[in-house]
Write a protein that holds these residues in place. Structure first.
Motif, PDB file in Angstrom:
ATOM      1  N   HIS A 130       9.782 131.497 123.486  1.00 41.65           N
ATOM      2  CA  HIS A 130      10.165 132.408 122.395  1.00 41.65           C
ATOM      3  C   HIS A 130      11.683 132.475 122.339  1.00 41.65           C
ATOM      4  CE1 HIS A 130       6.131 133.921 121.570  1.00 41.65           C
ATOM      5  NE2 HIS A 130       5.934 133.829 122.880  1.00 41.65           N
ATOM      6  N   THR A 131      12.199 132.401 121.127  1.00 44.64           N
ATOM      7  CA  THR A 131      13.650 132.302 121.000  1.00 44.64           C
ATOM      8  C   THR A 131      14.139 132.982 119.721  1.00 44.64           C
ATOM      9  OG1 THR A 131      15.472 130.724 121.002  1.00 44.64           O
ATOM     10  CG2 THR A 131      13.512 130.039 119.847  1.00 44.64           C
TER      11      THR A 131
ATOM     12  N   CYS B 188      10.645 132.724 115.016  1.00 45.10           N
ATOM     13  CA  CYS B 188      10.729 132.037 116.307  1.00 45.10           C
ATOM     14  C   CYS B 188      10.262 130.576 116.207  1.00 45.10           C
ATOM     15  CB  CYS B 188       9.880 132.840 117.273  1.00 45.10           C
ATOM     16  SG  CYS B 188       9.670 132.147 118.880  1.00 45.10           S
TER      17      CYS B 188
ATOM     18  N   CYS C   9       4.880 130.779 116.658  1.00 44.99           N
ATOM     19  CA  CYS C   9       5.196 132.214 116.711  1.00 44.99           C
ATOM     20  C   CYS C   9       5.925 132.587 115.435  1.00 44.99           C
ATOM     21  CB  CYS C   9       6.048 132.529 117.938  1.00 44.99           C
ATOM     22  SG  CYS C   9       6.610 134.237 117.961  1.00 44.99           S
TER      23      CYS C   9
ATOM     24  N   HIS D 158      12.359 137.577 116.472  1.00 48.19           N
ATOM     25  CA  HIS D 158      12.657 138.393 117.651  1.00 48.19           C
ATOM     26  C   HIS D 158      14.038 139.024 117.545  1.00 48.19           C
ATOM     27  CE1 HIS D 158       9.129 136.824 119.630  1.00 48.19           C
ATOM     28  NE2 HIS D 158       9.539 135.576 119.432  1.00 48.19           N
TER      29      HIS D 158
HETATM   30 ZN   LIG Z   1       8.323 134.009 119.521  1.00 49.88          ZN
END
Ligand SMILES: [Zn+2]
Ligand SMILES: [Zn+2]
Ligand SMILES: [Zn+2]
Length: 532
Positions: free
Chosen positions: A186-187, A199, A218, A222
């Protein structure tokens, strides 16, 4: 008498206040250097070097002191002396307590006289600063370290501390060398105009599921404080071994990078390496930072100097743009085959490289990439470690201890991978069992080439000299009232380790409050300096 500004809390745990020694609960496993050239026992306060021992952060014996304990302390006869000692060690959170004395012997007559005895100090001990670099261990000492780091970094860009001001004209680049990918995590991604993007959006249907059947897309955007950042989409896809080996060998990759960089510069300048060495030198300072996924990357200031003695500008053919290109090319070609250290075990075989996300920016006076901004930016990493919640401060030994940790599953798995590789006979050379708490990283957090600018030792030594001059404006005297001269007087020092930490919880509480006030004061003073 000044009663310190600290909130006095009601007594909630009778009997736990006085005498609960934060230090006594810890094994005396602190490594420390002997006091340097003490002559009066006081001048080395706060300057005794860097202590690498266990610290009391996880200490279970930190009950709140009662108001009675605090008032007891504040009304003691030696309270002012205690406060002064505390100020002299920069309000260290875990001072080392020493007992001992210094005797002077007149070499000509053989007469002996006492120069200093810790019996005259509060509690009968001399306190010296722990000197720990880490913000989460000792806020006070880490602030001193960070200040030194800032000065070292900045003087290499703007001059000062023995570096000529003309250094500001040398080609200099701020570079970030990242780690490669070890599997999708996840980024945060930013689009044009700095807008946050999802993400991993689901555009490519074929890549939505990994070999383990897990959805590796995803759609979320974020925020920077999202705890999911850095966590793998599928832990089974994630190359934990490669990740730990990268951390373990990042310093080696950097070392190779510093060897390749002059070669690339010579190539871009169209000259031989020998000719380059005769003309120019690469100097740098770098700090390591942990990314959210628990892998280190490096921020570095890289500067070109002439090959002459002293710090002179290199020839006109060397520009910051050329340095940027050379950094990119050197970072792209550097690699390390782990077989060199892990024998022929195929499970541990990796070819390590820096990530492709390499960032280089030319440092110019004024502007966003000013020397001041870069120095502040990278000095803050010099006092940090992993930063992830629940990570231990010392090596964790064995699966049971690892299972008991209160950190994210991803970090737990990194620690256990580190432990497993450490146990592996093929990787014995890496000694990874000692670095489980660092997720395998064995390097220093700040390193620099010798001639980048001043050294930490030089800055500490300057502080010692300054304090000595302040304490003895007319010069130091021996017990017979003469100017102290170690050619005629022999100084005999006897020290005994008496513990670590403040002697009581009341002392500790007052010390922490005083430290917070001192830091606030320094911060305001610094901001005022910048504004003027
Ligand atoms: Zn993510
Ligand atoms: Zn300290
Ligand atoms: Zn998978």
């Amino acid at each position: 008498m000044t009663v310190p500004a600290v909130s006095l809390t009601p007594r909630t745990k009778p009997g736990l206040g006085v005498g609960a020694s934060a230090g006594a609960a810890h094994p005396p496993d602190h490594r420390y250097r002997a006091l340097r050239e003490n002559t009066d026992g006081k001048q080395e306060l706060g300057e005794s070097g860097y202590f690498a021992g266990a610290h009391a952060r996880e200490c279970p014996c930190s009950p709140s002191p009662s108001s009675v304990d605090l008032l007891d302390l504040a009304s003691r006869d030696d309270f002012h002396r205690w406060e002064a000692q505390l100020a002299a060690i920069g309000h260290c959170a875990h001072p080392i307590r020493l007992e001992g004395r210094i005797d002077a012997i007149d070499k000509a007559t053989g007469r002996a006289a006492l120069m200093y005895d810790t019996a005259t100090e509060p509690g009968g001990v001399l306190r010296i600063a722990c000197g720990n670099r880490r913000e989460d261990v000792c806020p006070a000492c880490s602030e001193v370290y960070k200040g030194d780091a800032r000065q070292i970094i900045r003087s290499g860009l703007t001059g000062g501390k023995g570096v000529p001001d003309t250094v500001a004209t040398h080609p200099a680049v701020f570079a970030t060398l990242t780690a490669p990918g070890f599997g999708p995590v996840h980024t945060t991604r930013t689009g044009r105009a700095g807008r946050l993007l999802p993400c991993r959006s689901r555009r490519d249907v074929n890549q939505r599921r990994c070999a383990h059947g897990r959805d590796i897309s995803c759609p979320r955007t974020h925020q920077p404080d999202d705890p999911r950042l850095g966590r793998p989409m599928c832990p089974d896809c994630y190359d934990y071994t490669g990740h730990v080996l990268f951390n373990a060998l990042a310093s080696e990759l950097w070392r190779r990078f510093t060897i390749y960089l002059p070669r690339q510069l010579a190539r871009l300048a169209g000259i031989t390496q020998k000719q380059f060495r005769a003309e120019a030198r690469v100097r740098f300072v770098k700090v390591a930072e942990y990314q959210a996924r628990g892998v280190v990357h490096y921020h570095a200031i890289i500067r070109l100097d002439a090959a002459t003695i002293g710090c002179q500008p290199p020839g006109a053919r060397y520009t910051a743009a050329m340095l940027s290109d050379a950094i990119r090319q050197a970072a792209a070609v550097v690699s390390y085959d782990t077989a060199t250290v892990t024998a022929a075990d195929p499970g541990l075989g990796r070819i390590l490289r820096f990530g492709t996300q390499l960032d280089t920016r030319v440092i110019r006076s004024g502007g966003a990439m000013s020397a001041q901004a870069v120095a502040n930016y990278i000095a803050k990493y010099a006092t940090k470690t992993t930063g992830a919640p629940g990570l231990p401060h010392r090596p964790v030994n064995g699966p049971a201890a690892i299972a008991g940790l209160h950190c994210a599953p991803h970090h737990k798995r990194l620690i256990s991978t580190c432990w497993e590789i450490g146990k592996h006979p093929a990787a014995a050379a890496l000694g990874l069992n000692r670095w489980t708490h660092m997720l395998g990283y064995r390097g220093h957090f700040l390193t620099k080439s010798r001639r980048y600018s001043a050294t930490f030792t030089a800055l500490r030594q300057a502080r010692i000299v300054h304090r000595r001059q302040q304490r003895h404006p007319d010069g130091e005297k021996d017990p017979w009232g003469r100017d102290l001269d170690e050619r005629t007087v022999l100084l005999m020092t006897t020290w005994r380790y008496a513990g670590t930490g403040h002697a009581t919880t009341a002392e500790r509480q007052l010390a922490l409050a005083a430290a917070a006030r001192a830091r606030e004061h320094d911060q305001i003073a610094r901001e005022e300096t910048w504004m003027n």
